[in-house]
Enzyme design. Structure first.
Site, PDB file in Angstrom:
ATOM      1  N   VAL A  40       0.841  -1.214   0.000  1.00 19.04           N
ATOM      2  CA  VAL A  40       0.000   0.000   0.000  1.00 19.04           C
ATOM      3  C   VAL A  40       0.874   1.260   0.000  1.00 19.04           C
ATOM      4  CG1 VAL A  40      -1.938  -1.153   1.128  1.00 19.04           C
ATOM      5  CG2 VAL A  40      -0.151  -0.125   2.548  1.00 19.04           C
ATOM      6  N   ASP A  41       2.187   1.058  -0.254  1.00 15.33           N
ATOM      7  CA  ASP A  41       3.149   2.162  -0.085  1.00 15.33           C
ATOM      8  C   ASP A  41       3.398   2.976  -1.357  1.00 15.33           C
ATOM      9  OD1 ASP A  41       5.756  -0.411   0.081  1.00 15.33           O
ATOM     10  OD2 ASP A  41       4.853   0.538  -1.677  1.00 15.33           O
ATOM     11  N   HIS A  88      -4.706  -4.421  -2.187  1.00 14.81           N
ATOM     12  CA  HIS A  88      -5.089  -4.094  -0.807  1.00 14.81           C
ATOM     13  C   HIS A  88      -5.216  -2.599  -0.579  1.00 14.81           C
ATOM     14  CE1 HIS A  88      -3.286  -8.242   0.513  1.00 14.81           C
ATOM     15  NE2 HIS A  88      -4.433  -8.359  -0.102  1.00 14.81           N
ATOM     16  N   CYS A  92     -14.436   8.797   3.435  1.00 15.97           N
ATOM     17  CA  CYS A  92     -15.335   9.049   4.547  1.00 15.97           C
ATOM     18  C   CYS A  92     -16.150   7.803   4.883  1.00 15.97           C
ATOM     19  CB  CYS A  92     -16.284  10.205   4.196  1.00 15.97           C
ATOM     20  SG  CYS A  92     -17.408  10.587   5.557  1.00 15.97           S
ATOM     21  N   CYS A 119     -20.016   9.436   3.877  1.00 16.89           N
ATOM     22  CA  CYS A 119     -20.455  10.069   2.607  1.00 16.89           C
ATOM     23  C   CYS A 119     -19.437   9.694   1.532  1.00 16.89           C
ATOM     24  CB  CYS A 119     -20.565  11.588   2.803  1.00 16.89           C
ATOM     25  SG  CYS A 119     -19.008  12.487   2.694  1.00 16.89           S
ATOM     26  N   CYS A 141     -14.000  13.954   8.032  1.00 12.79           N
ATOM     27  CA  CYS A 141     -14.420  14.347   6.683  1.00 12.79           C
ATOM     28  C   CYS A 141     -14.657  15.859   6.601  1.00 12.79           C
ATOM     29  CB  CYS A 141     -15.709  13.603   6.348  1.00 12.79           C
ATOM     30  SG  CYS A 141     -16.413  14.060   4.749  1.00 12.79           S
ATOM     31  N   CYS A 151     -18.614  16.254   5.791  1.00  8.04           N
ATOM     32  CA  CYS A 151     -19.723  15.961   6.720  1.00  8.04           C
ATOM     33  C   CYS A 151     -19.253  15.824   8.171  1.00  8.04           C
ATOM     34  CB  CYS A 151     -20.459  14.686   6.296  1.00  8.04           C
ATOM     35  SG  CYS A 151     -19.532  13.168   6.633  1.00  8.04           S
ATOM     36  N   SER A 162       4.816 -13.568   1.736  1.00  6.24           N
ATOM     37  CA  SER A 162       4.787 -14.822   2.504  1.00  6.24           C
ATOM     38  C   SER A 162       3.693 -15.753   1.982  1.00  6.24           C
ATOM     39  CB  SER A 162       4.551 -14.512   3.989  1.00  6.24           C
ATOM     40  OG  SER A 162       3.287 -13.856   4.136  1.00  6.24           O
ATOM     41  N   PRO A 182      13.974 -14.521   0.499  1.00  7.78           N
ATOM     42  CA  PRO A 182      15.047 -15.169   1.281  1.00  7.78           C
ATOM     43  C   PRO A 182      14.519 -16.321   2.140  1.00  7.78           C
ATOM     44  CG  PRO A 182      14.962 -12.786   1.711  1.00  7.78           C
ATOM     45  CD  PRO A 182      13.763 -13.136   0.897  1.00  7.78           C
TER      46      PRO A 182
HETATM   47  C1  BV8 Z   1     -11.218 -11.489   1.768  1.00 10.31           C
HETATM   48  C2  BV8 Z   1      -4.229  -4.171   5.027  1.00 10.31           C
HETATM   49  C3  BV8 Z   1     -13.427 -12.177   1.325  1.00 10.31           C
HETATM   50  C4  BV8 Z   1      -3.567  -3.007   4.500  1.00 10.31           C
HETATM   51  C5  BV8 Z   1      -3.936  -6.500   4.574  1.00 10.31           C
HETATM   52  C6  BV8 Z   1      -8.569 -18.666   7.071  1.00 10.31           C
HETATM   53  C7  BV8 Z   1      -7.790 -19.299   6.121  1.00 10.31           C
HETATM   54  C8  BV8 Z   1      -7.490 -18.663   4.911  1.00 10.31           C
HETATM   55  C9  BV8 Z   1      -7.971 -17.377   4.642  1.00 10.31           C
HETATM   56  C10 BV8 Z   1      -8.732 -16.753   5.596  1.00 10.31           C
HETATM   57  C11 BV8 Z   1      -9.034 -17.382   6.806  1.00 10.31           C
HETATM   58  N1  BV8 Z   1      -9.776 -16.515   7.527  1.00 10.31           N
HETATM   59  C12 BV8 Z   1      -9.974 -15.378   6.827  1.00 10.31           C
HETATM   60  C13 BV8 Z   1      -9.336 -15.523   5.649  1.00 10.31           C
HETATM   61  C14 BV8 Z   1      -9.278 -14.510   4.578  1.00 10.31           C
HETATM   62  C15 BV8 Z   1      -8.220 -13.447   4.936  1.00 10.31           C
HETATM   63  C16 BV8 Z   1      -6.849 -14.072   5.045  1.00 10.31           C
HETATM   64  O1  BV8 Z   1      -6.253 -14.429   4.052  1.00 10.31           O
HETATM   65  N2  BV8 Z   1      -6.358 -14.201   6.279  1.00 10.31           N
HETATM   66  C17 BV8 Z   1      -5.049 -14.832   6.454  1.00 10.31           C
HETATM   67  C18 BV8 Z   1      -4.202 -13.967   7.397  1.00 10.31           C
HETATM   68  C19 BV8 Z   1      -5.274 -16.233   7.008  1.00 10.31           C
HETATM   69  N3  BV8 Z   1      -8.240 -12.524   3.826  1.00 10.31           N
HETATM   70  C20 BV8 Z   1      -9.071 -11.474   3.865  1.00 10.31           C
HETATM   71  O2  BV8 Z   1      -9.773 -11.178   4.801  1.00 10.31           O
HETATM   72  C21 BV8 Z   1      -9.124 -10.640   2.576  1.00 10.31           C
HETATM   73  N4  BV8 Z   1     -10.481 -10.461   2.205  1.00 10.31           N
HETATM   74  O3  BV8 Z   1     -10.806 -12.623   1.703  1.00 10.31           O
HETATM   75  O4  BV8 Z   1     -12.510 -11.120   1.435  1.00 10.31           O
HETATM   76  C22 BV8 Z   1     -13.895 -12.403   2.745  1.00 10.31           C
HETATM   77  C23 BV8 Z   1     -14.818 -11.539   3.238  1.00 10.31           C
HETATM   78  C24 BV8 Z   1     -15.316 -11.773   4.537  1.00 10.31           C
HETATM   79  C25 BV8 Z   1     -14.834 -12.840   5.321  1.00 10.31           C
HETATM   80  C26 BV8 Z   1     -13.833 -13.689   4.809  1.00 10.31           C
HETATM   81  C27 BV8 Z   1     -13.358 -13.469   3.513  1.00 10.31           C
HETATM   82  C28 BV8 Z   1      -8.490  -9.297   2.835  1.00 10.31           C
HETATM   83  C29 BV8 Z   1      -6.993  -9.455   2.854  1.00 10.31           C
HETATM   84  C30 BV8 Z   1      -6.337  -8.072   2.948  1.00 10.31           C
HETATM   85  C31 BV8 Z   1      -5.955  -7.826   4.358  1.00 10.31           C
HETATM   86  N5  BV8 Z   1      -5.215  -6.575   4.461  1.00 10.31           N
HETATM   87  N6  BV8 Z   1      -3.377  -5.350   4.828  1.00 10.31           N
HETATM   88  C32 BV8 Z   1      -2.321  -2.827   5.260  1.00 10.31           C
HETATM   89  O5  BV8 Z   1      -2.413  -2.503   6.458  1.00 10.31           O
HETATM   90  O6  BV8 Z   1      -1.280  -3.029   4.630  1.00 10.31           O
HETATM   91  S1  BV8 Z   1      -2.996  -7.886   4.376  1.00 10.31           S
HETATM   92  C33 BV8 Z   1      -1.392  -7.629   4.847  1.00 10.31           C
HETATM   93  O7  BV8 Z   1      -0.719  -8.867   4.568  1.00 10.31           O
HETATM   94  C34 BV8 Z   1      -0.659  -6.602   3.984  1.00 10.31           C
HETATM   95  O8  BV8 Z   1      -1.471  -5.928   3.060  1.00 10.31           O
HETATM   96  C35 BV8 Z   1       0.341  -7.444   3.203  1.00 10.31           C
HETATM   97  O9  BV8 Z   1       0.485  -6.999   1.934  1.00 10.31           O
HETATM   98  C36 BV8 Z   1      -0.342  -8.763   3.235  1.00 10.31           C
HETATM   99  C37 BV8 Z   1       0.468  -9.959   2.852  1.00 10.31           C
HETATM  100  O10 BV8 Z   1       1.668  -9.938   3.565  1.00 10.31           O
HETATM  101  P1  BV8 Z   1       3.019  -9.951   2.681  1.00 10.31           P
HETATM  102  O11 BV8 Z   1       2.959  -8.829   1.713  1.00 10.31           O
HETATM  103  O12 BV8 Z   1       3.218 -11.304   2.133  1.00 10.31           O
HETATM  104  O13 BV8 Z   1       4.103  -9.576   3.760  1.00 10.31           O
HETATM  105  P2  BV8 Z   1       4.674 -10.510   4.916  1.00 10.31           P
HETATM  106  O14 BV8 Z   1       5.306  -9.624   5.942  1.00 10.31           O
HETATM  107  O15 BV8 Z   1       3.639 -11.512   5.325  1.00 10.31           O
HETATM  108  O16 BV8 Z   1       5.833 -11.337   4.187  1.00 10.31           O
HETATM  109  C38 BV8 Z   1       6.991 -10.657   3.736  1.00 10.31           C
HETATM  110  C39 BV8 Z   1       7.769 -11.665   2.925  1.00 10.31           C
HETATM  111  O17 BV8 Z   1       8.873 -10.989   2.318  1.00 10.31           O
HETATM  112  C40 BV8 Z   1       8.357 -12.783   3.778  1.00 10.31           C
HETATM  113  O18 BV8 Z   1       8.110 -14.026   3.131  1.00 10.31           O
HETATM  114  C41 BV8 Z   1       9.860 -12.478   3.794  1.00 10.31           C
HETATM  115  O19 BV8 Z   1      10.631 -13.667   3.807  1.00 10.31           O
HETATM  116  C42 BV8 Z   1      10.035 -11.764   2.495  1.00 10.31           C
HETATM  117  N7  BV8 Z   1      11.162 -10.808   2.434  1.00 10.31           N
HETATM  118  C43 BV8 Z   1      11.725 -10.104   3.457  1.00 10.31           C
HETATM  119  N8  BV8 Z   1      12.714  -9.315   2.961  1.00 10.31           N
HETATM  120  C44 BV8 Z   1      12.758  -9.537   1.618  1.00 10.31           C
HETATM  121  C45 BV8 Z   1      11.771 -10.480   1.281  1.00 10.31           C
HETATM  122  N9  BV8 Z   1      11.568 -10.900   0.015  1.00 10.31           N
HETATM  123  C46 BV8 Z   1      12.363 -10.385  -0.938  1.00 10.31           C
HETATM  124  N10 BV8 Z   1      13.331  -9.472  -0.703  1.00 10.31           N
HETATM  125  C47 BV8 Z   1      13.558  -9.031   0.552  1.00 10.31           C
HETATM  126  N11 BV8 Z   1      14.531  -8.131   0.785  1.00 10.31           N
HETATM  127 ZN    ZN Z   2     -18.210  12.652   4.826  1.00 10.23          ZN
END
Ligand code: BV8
Ligand code: ZN
Length: 253
Positions: free
Chosen positions: A108-109, A124, A132, A135, A152, A155, A194, A219
């Site tokens: 989101v950056d 995401h 808002c 509204c 907002c 409103c 991840s 990594p």
């Molecule tokens: C939805 C908000 C329908 C913005 C985020 C049970 C099982 C399975 C799924 C679910 C479940 N219960 C609920 C769910 C669905 C849920 C979900 O998946 N939950 C997971 C946690 C189990 N998903 C949702 O709710 C989604 N909506 O499905 O709608 C619905 C509707 C109603 C009810 C159910 C379902 C909404 C998902 C969006 C959530 N919002 N963020 C913000 O604040 O940013 S998600 C959050 O995690 C971030 O946005 C981020 O982008 C996202 C994923 O994380 P990663 O980007 O992978 O980052 P992470 O730190 O995890 O990993 C970093 C990786 O980089 C590591 O592997 C590391 O090794 C590597 N790394 C480190 N350094 C480097 C590198 N790689 C390369 N180079 C480097 N230098």
């Molecule tokens: Zn408003």
């Protein structure tokens, strides 16, 4: 025999990209790690500071909007102070070296956009806009809202960040476009994620099922690693520029 050392992995991926008609890339928080932006689930991850369900859900916002805004304002300020890293710049350069590319991000950056990537599918949402809760108002937050209780201007009700929280559905047009790209690509790059958050994590599996070559650059190990045709244990900011440089050489007449 799959390439294992990084030099042969650079060559292998550059060769695949030189023959690709459409590349799909899915990036996550790890892609921005070398810019100094904290990841969510790593050892020093953001989430290790906070439980995602405490700050990234509609329920958390309804319970304590000030606390949720504190979390997002801190991230917005952190992102304002960083720059795209060589991985972002290489991704932007890749656009001119392949016939077609679809860049999907969970981040989101907006660092991909700042690095020059033209079309970025933000699954995401983004940190820089707020909408808002009562509204249709949507506004730009710049590098940080004026108040720590953003309301907002139309409103007076609470604004909320334009990000997708857990339990919220993703923007349908973004999902539709991302799924279409994953279905049509011949190379799928999963970089810096991840692969634990659905439905973003499903895209690589869909591409794999359609016969695309799946490449993971990370990594660490993820649930996708075992399915990848090429698993590169490297930082994206170090590995991707080498691949793009090699691809540019292969493209030279
Ligand atoms: C939805 C908000 C329908 C913005 C985020 C049970 C099982 C399975 C799924 C679910 C479940 N219960 C609920 C769910 C669905 C849920 C979900 O998946 N939950 C997971 C946690 C189990 N998903 C949702 O709710 C989604 N909506 O499905 O709608 C619905 C509707 C109603 C009810 C159910 C379902 C909404 C998902 C969006 C959530 N919002 N963020 C913000 O604040 O940013 S998600 C959050 O995690 C971030 O946005 C981020 O982008 C996202 C994923 O994380 P990663 O980007 O992978 O980052 P992470 O730190 O995890 O990993 C970093 C990786 O980089 C590591 O592997 C590391 O090794 C590597 N790394 C480190 N350094 C480097 C590198 N790689 C390369 N180079 C480097 N230098
Ligand atoms: Zn408003």
């Amino acid at each position: 025999m799959p390439a294992t050392d990084s030099t042969s992995q650079v060559e292998q991926l550059a060769q695949w990209l030189s023959k690709s008609q459409f590349v799909c890339a899915m990036t996550g928080a790890g892609f921005s790690a070398e810019s100094g932006v904290e990841t969510f689930r790593g050892p020093k991850g953001l989430w290790s500071g906070r439980n995602p369900m405490d700050v990234a859900t509609p329920e958390a916002f309804a319970r304590d909007p000030r606390d949720v805004w504190r979390f997002y304002i801190a991230r917005l300020r952190q992102v304002a102070g960083v720059r795209p890293n060589p991985g972002h710049l290489a991704m932007a350069r890749l656009e001119s070296l392949v016939p077609g590319i679809g860049l999907i991000t969970q981040n989101v950056d907006r660092l991909h956009q700042r690095a020059g990537s033209k079309e970025v599918i933000e699954l995401h949402g983004n940190l820089h806009e707020a909408r808002c809760t009562a509204c249709p108002y949507v506004g730009d937050l710049g590098d940080g809202p004026l108040s720590d209780e953003p309301k907002c201007p139309q409103c007076g009700q609470w604004l909320r960040p334009c990000v997708v929280w857990f339990g919220e559905t993703l923007p349908p047009d973004a999902v539709q476009k991302a799924k279409q790209m994953a279905a049509q690509c011949d190379v799928f790059l999963s970089i810096g994620t991840s692969s634990q958050v659905y439905p973003a994590s499903q895209m690589a599996i869909d591409a794999h099922a359609k016969g695309a070559r799946v490449v993971e650059i990370n990594p660490g190990w993820t649930p996708l690693t075992a399915h990848a045709h090429l698993a590169v244990r490297a930082k994206s900011g170090q590995f991707l520029p080498r691949v793009v440089e090699r691809l540019a050489q292969l493209r030279e007449p």
